[in-house]
Design a protein around this motif. Structure first.
Motif, PDB file in Angstrom:
ATOM      1  N   ASP A  82       0.843  -1.404   0.049  1.00 10.29           N
ATOM      2  CA  ASP A  82       0.028  -0.001  -0.097  1.00 10.29           C
ATOM      3  C   ASP A  82       0.809   1.435  -0.037  1.00 10.29           C
ATOM      4  OD1 ASP A  82      -2.532  -1.402  -0.002  1.00 10.29           O
ATOM      5  OD2 ASP A  82      -2.329  -1.520   2.282  1.00 10.29           O
ATOM      6  N   TYR A  83       2.062   1.358   0.863  1.00 14.97           N
ATOM      7  CA  TYR A  83       2.680   2.509   0.950  1.00 14.97           C
ATOM      8  C   TYR A  83       3.467   2.820  -0.245  1.00 14.97           C
ATOM      9  CZ  TYR A  83       7.088   5.006   2.145  1.00 14.97           C
ATOM     10  OH  TYR A  83       8.193   5.690   1.988  1.00 14.97           O
ATOM     11  N   LEU A  84       4.183   1.541  -0.942  1.00 20.90           N
ATOM     12  CA  LEU A  84       4.843   2.070  -2.208  1.00 20.90           C
ATOM     13  C   LEU A  84       3.805   2.357  -3.203  1.00 20.90           C
ATOM     14  CD1 LEU A  84       7.103  -1.146  -2.131  1.00 20.90           C
ATOM     15  CD2 LEU A  84       7.768   1.261  -1.573  1.00 20.90           C
ATOM     16  N   GLY A  85       2.787   1.950  -3.544  1.00 19.76           N
ATOM     17  CA  GLY A  85       1.744   2.052  -4.444  1.00 19.76           C
ATOM     18  C   GLY A  85       1.050   3.452  -4.101  1.00 19.76           C
ATOM     19  N   ARG A  86       0.535   3.682  -3.068  1.00 19.42           N
ATOM     20  CA  ARG A  86       0.011   4.921  -2.814  1.00 19.42           C
ATOM     21  C   ARG A  86       0.832   6.019  -2.608  1.00 19.42           C
ATOM     22  NH1 ARG A  86      -5.169   2.515   1.405  1.00 19.42           N
ATOM     23  NH2 ARG A  86      -5.726   1.032  -0.262  1.00 19.42           N
ATOM     24  N   LEU A  87       1.813   6.217  -1.690  1.00 17.64           N
ATOM     25  CA  LEU A  87       2.715   7.267  -1.372  1.00 17.64           C
ATOM     26  C   LEU A  87       3.635   7.487  -2.695  1.00 17.64           C
ATOM     27  CD1 LEU A  87       3.594   8.513   1.995  1.00 17.64           C
ATOM     28  CD2 LEU A  87       4.924   8.861  -0.114  1.00 17.64           C
TER      29      LEU A  87
END
Length: 425
Positions: A82-87
């Motif tokens: 999630d972190y890599l994709g969203r942020l």
């Protein structure tokens, strides 16, 4: 030059030849510690009464992406994917230079408030020189001791680090520069070797992420080139085999754990135990305010409790009972947040201990007790009474100095308002 005598505290020097804590005075001459001892001569010095206080070296947060501060807490329930994709995938490209500056400034001030005097600022959202310069300006404005680890947005695995950008960056009394590279996990062997060699030629710390998987072929290429050494800093390290952890330790490299983030997002189990079994130790970071709290003492406590839990469980499996003696001490956890952090950032000759000749970076904790080491380790931001960097007070009487916090909050609010609409639901 200004001379200060801090009188009557319980002092935790972290120096190997001194007690864990002792009643002592600390004499400061300009930006340097002149002496630590009982009953020091106050002649020519301003005397500051710190009785019933604890004084310890300034904390070192060896790994933090301060540019993400405006998004504090947005990823509390995110996995690493999630972190890599969203942020990084959705939001990083929306950053303006002013977002980089205010995020870095606010993040660094937050660190000072929590007792961190040295910050490894891992800045890998630098699509233009203007973004880089804005981040650097924010770091300088905070008054923290900063190691600006220049990184790049995620790109092709065969792309070498833009060393011309690194070479142009200014240095200063409180500011040093290092390289935040993609590293062997994310680079081809040729690119990884080129990046390590560029850092070695410049005498810079080279830092990289490694987690969630076994080391790839680029690691072997870097090792074969003889480029692993004390200037190598591996962040996380989760997934490294026992053999590779030993290779890194034997080379003098450092490993920085960010335990709350690693456990919560899925990087893997912190490598604290692997390091301790080899006679080594981790440095600590908090990684990103978007996901985890910015408190390095919390990171120390989580790393300590997690490893103690593993040690108890291993003992239970072997004997049927929890361990009857403690495997790791509070003092060890404090070394991770001070001396080990200084070593990871290439500053172990300047900060991380309170002794003559070291920089006057220190923390005053409002509190005392029968175990000063535990009191220091358990301290929260509200317990941090004062913070000094290079002989200058940056926090005093529980208040940050030389910072327009109202303006910082408003600029941070505006930055968040710009960025948050781009965070995918």
């Amino acid at each position: 030059m200004t001379r200060l005598l801090l009188r009557g505290a319980q002092v935790i020097t972290m120096a190997p030849h001194r007690p864990g804590s002792e009643r002592a005075d600390v004499l400061i001459d300009g930006d340097t510690i002149a002496a630590v001892g009982d009953g020091l001569d106050p002649t020519g010095a301003e005397v500051v009464d710190v009785a019933d206080r604890i004084v310890l070296p300034g904390l070192v947060n060896a790994h933090l992406h301060t540019w993400q501060t405006a998004l504090r807490g947005v990823g509390a329930d995110w996995t690493l994917a999630d972190y890599l994709g969203r942020l990084h995938g959705a939001v990083a490209g929306r950053y303006r230079p002013e977002d980089m500056r205010i995020g870095t400034l606010a993040g660094a001030l937050s660190q000072l408030d929590r007792g961190t005097t040295t910050l490894g600022d891992w800045c890998h959202n630098t699509p233009t020189p203007e973004h880089t310069d804005a981040a650097l300006d924010g770091l300088r404005a905070a008054g923290i001791r900063g190691v600006f680890l220049h990184g790049t947005p995620y790109s092709a695995a065969d792309a070498a680090h833009p060393v011309s950008e690194v070479d142009r960056l200014p240095r200063g009394p409180l500011l040093t520069v290092g390289m935040a590279v993609r590293g062997p996990q994310l680079s081809t062997p040729d690119a990884a070797v080129a990046d390590f060699r560029a850092a070695a030629e410049r005498g810079l710390v080279v830092s990289m992420h490694q987690s969630g998987g076994a080391p790839g072929p680029a690691w072997a290429a870097v090792r074969a080139a003889g480029l692993l050494g004390p200037g190598t800093n591996v962040v996380h390290g989760a997934g490294l085999t026992e053999e590779w952890v030993k290779i890194l330790v034997d080379a003098g490299a450092s490993i920085t754990c960010t335990p709350e983030n690693e456990l919560g997002q899925g990087h893997g189990i912190p490598v604290t135990g692997q390091l301790l079994r080899l006679g080594a130790a981790p440095s600590l970071g908090t990684d990103t305010d978007a996901v985890a709290p910015a408190d390095v003492l919390s990171a120390a406590r989580i790393a300590l409790a997690t490893q103690r839990g593993h040690d108890h469980e291993r003992h239970r499996q072997d004997t049927g009972s929890f361990a009857l003696t403690t495997t790791i001490t509070a003092k060890q956890a404090l070394t991770w947040a001070t001396t080990e952090g200084a070593r990871a950032l290439g500053l172990d000759g300047r900060v991380g201990r309170l002794e003559a000749g070291m920089q006057a970076d220190l923390v005053v904790i409002d509190g005392s007790g029968p175990n000063p080491l535990a009191t220091a380790l358990y301290a929260g931001a509200g317990d941090i009474e004062a913070v000094m960097v290079a002989g200058r007070w940056r926090k005093r009487d529980h208040e940050l100095l030389d910072a327009d916090l109202g303006a910082v909050r408003e600029q941070l609010r505006r930055s968040a308002a710009h960025l948050l609409p781009h965070v995918p639901a």
